[in-house]
Design a protein around this motif. Structure first.
Motif, PDB file in Angstrom:
ATOM      1  N   GLN A 187      43.331  41.317  26.703  1.00  0.00           N
ATOM      2  CA  GLN A 187      42.779  42.158  27.765  1.00  0.00           C
ATOM      3  C   GLN A 187      43.208  41.687  29.153  1.00  0.00           C
ATOM      4  N   LEU A 188      43.434  40.379  29.293  1.00  0.00           N
ATOM      5  CA  LEU A 188      43.930  39.850  30.568  1.00  0.00           C
ATOM      6  C   LEU A 188      45.288  40.455  30.918  1.00  0.00           C
ATOM      7  N   PHE A 189      46.151  40.562  29.933  1.00  0.00           N
ATOM      8  CA  PHE A 189      47.485  41.129  30.174  1.00  0.00           C
ATOM      9  C   PHE A 189      47.410  42.637  30.433  1.00  0.00           C
ATOM     10  N   ARG A 190      46.401  43.291  29.869  1.00  0.00           N
ATOM     11  CA  ARG A 190      46.271  44.732  30.049  1.00  0.00           C
ATOM     12  C   ARG A 190      45.533  45.100  31.332  1.00  0.00           C
ATOM     13  N   SER A 191      44.792  44.137  31.879  1.00  0.00           N
ATOM     14  CA  SER A 191      43.977  44.421  33.058  1.00  0.00           C
ATOM     15  C   SER A 191      44.845  44.624  34.301  1.00  0.00           C
ATOM     16  N   LYS A 242      43.666  44.447  37.482  1.00  0.00           N
ATOM     17  CA  LYS A 242      43.238  43.592  38.587  1.00  0.00           C
ATOM     18  C   LYS A 242      42.314  42.498  38.070  1.00  0.00           C
ATOM     19  N   MET A 243      42.179  41.451  38.877  1.00  0.00           N
ATOM     20  CA  MET A 243      41.332  40.327  38.515  1.00  0.00           C
ATOM     21  C   MET A 243      39.865  40.718  38.680  1.00  0.00           C
ATOM     22  N   TRP A 273      35.054  38.844  34.587  1.00  0.00           N
ATOM     23  CA  TRP A 273      35.294  38.395  33.219  1.00  0.00           C
ATOM     24  C   TRP A 273      36.687  37.780  33.087  1.00  0.00           C
ATOM     25  N   SER A 274      37.618  38.251  33.907  1.00  0.00           N
ATOM     26  CA  SER A 274      38.981  37.711  33.859  1.00  0.00           C
ATOM     27  C   SER A 274      38.985  36.247  34.279  1.00  0.00           C
ATOM     28  N   ILE A 275      38.239  35.938  35.330  1.00  0.00           N
ATOM     29  CA  ILE A 275      38.191  34.555  35.836  1.00  0.00           C
ATOM     30  C   ILE A 275      37.632  33.622  34.770  1.00  0.00           C
TER      31      ILE A 275
END
Length: 539
Positions: A298-302, A304-305, A308-310
């Protein structure tokens, strides 16, 4: 009325899940213990005997642990252990039933604290329950409880969610977070020193990151300082004991090392759904690894930051640090304060905590989810947990050091297990354990919570006996019924005796300062808990 009903429903669910997960470790009317389990069993028995007498235990242990009077009570915090593992002995006549109840209680407390954290992050009860069950029943927590019997670390794990809960509340400008951090950190200090070190380091990194991002405020810093001061008061007894013993005595400390998780062995254990007390195989289980990989995708698909990404990045970074992918086993690192961590897999506690935050925030933000999938994964988590605990429990003699305790031999095992004999023993400046050079062995040893009695057959003008005598510990020594008034501490027991058999009785007791520091800790703990319980916290 609805809130009260929901509270009881949650408690019933947590109780049932805790009983179901604990039962496999006691099936067949026995519990399988590792070397650490035997050590903690001796500690529990020593503390139980003294509390039963209405006294604090001395800073040294005369039950088990090699029968050398090592300062485990002084150097290894026991207050949290007394609450969860000793108090049930006063209400249940069967030692095994009391031990079973202890594990159920620690699981319930872990789930409750995790639920409080997830409640701060999401309003959706289904998300809260999913993340809470994962925190309570992932493979690493089950490893701490049942295959490593790492009682101190498991108790620290129980209170870790309160610390992060307090952080989120302070970051959101709510002073209530001070009390949560204070109680969480204070009880971690009363549980396990290495876990306390890791949590402090984790908070320093988080706050330093906020400083770089210019999100920190002076009020936030003040709140953390106040929380830290209150935490010190709650852990005051444990902290001062460590200072008293280590400050005036030269001790043999556990070996410094930084053993990593070997990824190939970890993956094999994950796929086999096994929990072992081998540092190279420590893992968070198939469900945990699946959640981590899902968040990475999901990080690669997101675009923007996001929040939950952090936390996903924090989890990934910590995970990589624990493995052989980053070689941290350099002499200058191992010989530093970081070498006290010993096993990099211990950081899995922080990894699971960060992963709980990440998945809770992700699910809360992405409403397009499948509730049936959450239920399915939760049930699968429980079934795999039961399977892994049962698999470890019924595998006999998988290590040279194993104890299989039941109602008949549990107390006896606590007195006869001989491991832990080196830890915190008195040593010379070169690190050599003093009692190894004693010239007079002991015989017919019998230990209680505060007394050791034994005989010696003296063949030297001055008998050196393999019993540690520490400074800052109050001793009384009797030889053949007569009290010895002059003896030296910070050394092993050394006496001028006639060349024949002698009966020696050694008594240690808690000093006035220990009763004062315990009072400070208990009062601080009660006040902090009371202030938090003024409002209903489960809804």
């Amino acid at each position: 009325m609805i809130k009260r009903y929901k509270s009881w429903w949650l408690l019933a669910l947590f109780f049932a899940a805790s009983v179901i997960m604990t039962y496999p470790a006691f099936s067949g009317h026995f519990m399988k213990l590792t070397m650490d389990g035997g050590i903690h069993l001796s500690r529990m028995e020593s503390i139980f005997e003294m509390i039963k007498m209405g006294k604090l235990p001395p800073l040294v242990n005369f039950i088990g642990l090699g029968n050398h009077g090592n300062a485990f009570n002084g150097m290894y915090p026991w207050v949290s252990m007394a609450i969860f593992f000793v108090l049930p002995r006063f209400f249940l006549t069967s030692p095994m039933h009391a031990l079973f109840a202890s594990y159920v209680l620690i699981n319930i407390a872990t789930l409750l604290n995790a639920y409080l954290l997830t409640r701060e992050l999401s309003k959706d009860t289904r998300i809260r329950l999913f993340a809470t069950l994962f925190y309570g029943f992932n493979a690493y927590h089950l490893t701490l409880l049942f295959s490593r019997n790492a009682v101190g670390e498991a108790l620290a794990y129980t209170f870790a969610p309160l610390v992060l809960l307090g952080c989120f509340q302070i970051w959101r400008g709510r002073t209530k977070g001070i009390l949560h951090i204070a109680l969480g950190m204070g009880m971690i200090a009363n549980s396990h020193v290495i876990s306390l070190f890791l949590m402090v380091l984790f908070l320093v990194v988080l706050e330093f990151s906020r400083l770089i991002l210019k999100k920190i405020t002076w009020q936030e810093i003040i709140n953390f300082v106040i929380a830290g001061g209150l935490a010190v008061l709650i852990g005051f007894y444990s902290i001062t004991n460590i200072i008293k013993i280590s400050g005036l005595n030269h001790l043999y400390m556990p070996e410094k090392k930084l053993e990593p998780i070997i990824v190939s062995e970890m993956v094999t254990s994950v796929l086999n759904n096994t929990i072992q007390d081998k540092s190279g195989e420590f893992n968070i289980g198939l469900i945990g690894l699946g959640i981590l990989l899902f968040l990475v995708v999901q990080l690669f698909r997101s675009q923007k930051m996001q929040r939950w990404s952090i936390w996903s990045l924090v989890t990934v970074f910590l995970f990589v640090l624990t493995t052989t992918w980053i070689p941290l086993q350099k002499p200058w690192i191992v010989n530093s304060i970081f070498g006290n961590i010993q096993f990099l897999g211990r950081m899995l506690s922080l990894i699971v905590l960060s992963l709980v935050v990440a998945i809770t925030l992700y699910l809360n933000q992405n409403r397009m989810r499948n509730d049936l999938m959450l239920i399915f994964v939760s049930v699968l988590l429980l079934l795999m947990g039961i399977g892994s605990v049962s698999q470890f429990h019924w595998k006999k003699n998988d290590d040279p050091v194993r104890y299989y305790v039941n109602n008949q031999n549990l107390v006896l095992t606590s007195h006869t297990e001989g491991h832990g004999y080196r830890d915190y023993a008195l040593a010379n400046p070169k690190g050599k354990i003093l009692y190894l050079y004693a010239n007079t062995p002991i015989k017919n040893y019998k230990g209680t919570g505060n007394t050791a009695t034994f005989t010696v057959d003296v063949n030297y003008e001055r008998a050196t006996i393999p019993i540690n005598l520490y400074k800052n510990v109050e001793y009384q020594i009797y030889v053949d019924g007569k009290k010895i008034k002059q003896f030296k501490c910070a050394k092993i027991l050394s006496l001028s005796l006639s060349r024949r058999n002698h009966k020696i009785k050694l008594i240690a007791k808690a000093g006035l300062s220990e009763y004062i520091t315990m009072l400070i800790s208990v009062v601080s703990m009660v006040i902090c808990s009371g202030l938090l319980l003024r409002r209903r916290y489960i809804h």
